[in-house]
Design a protein around this motif. Structure first.
Motif: not given
Length: 71
Positions: A47-57
């Protein structure tokens, strides 16, 4: 389930391994095995302020859960 595979980028469908892909905009997670869709699930995203990060993990640790969700 096959309809979801078309929304994945081609480079992700070409991996020769078991991997998980999440599409934040569709709130869906896909389990791919050698480029083939094995399963798809709805997921919650940040949610706003706690966005799901993007990238490769990379998964560093796995906890076995017997849910019967993967045949």
């Amino acid at each position: 389930m096959k309809a979801g595979l078309g929304s994945l980028p081609q480079d992700l469908r070409g991996y020769i391994s078991l991997h998980v892909v999440m599409l934040r905009g569709r709130s869906r997670m896909f389990l791919l095995d050698n480029g083939r869709l094995r399963n798809a699930f709805p997921v919650a995203i940040g949610m706003p302020g706690w966005e799901t990060p993007t990238g490769r993990f990379e998964v560093l640790q796995k906890t076995p859960i017997r849910c019967g969700c993967i045949p």
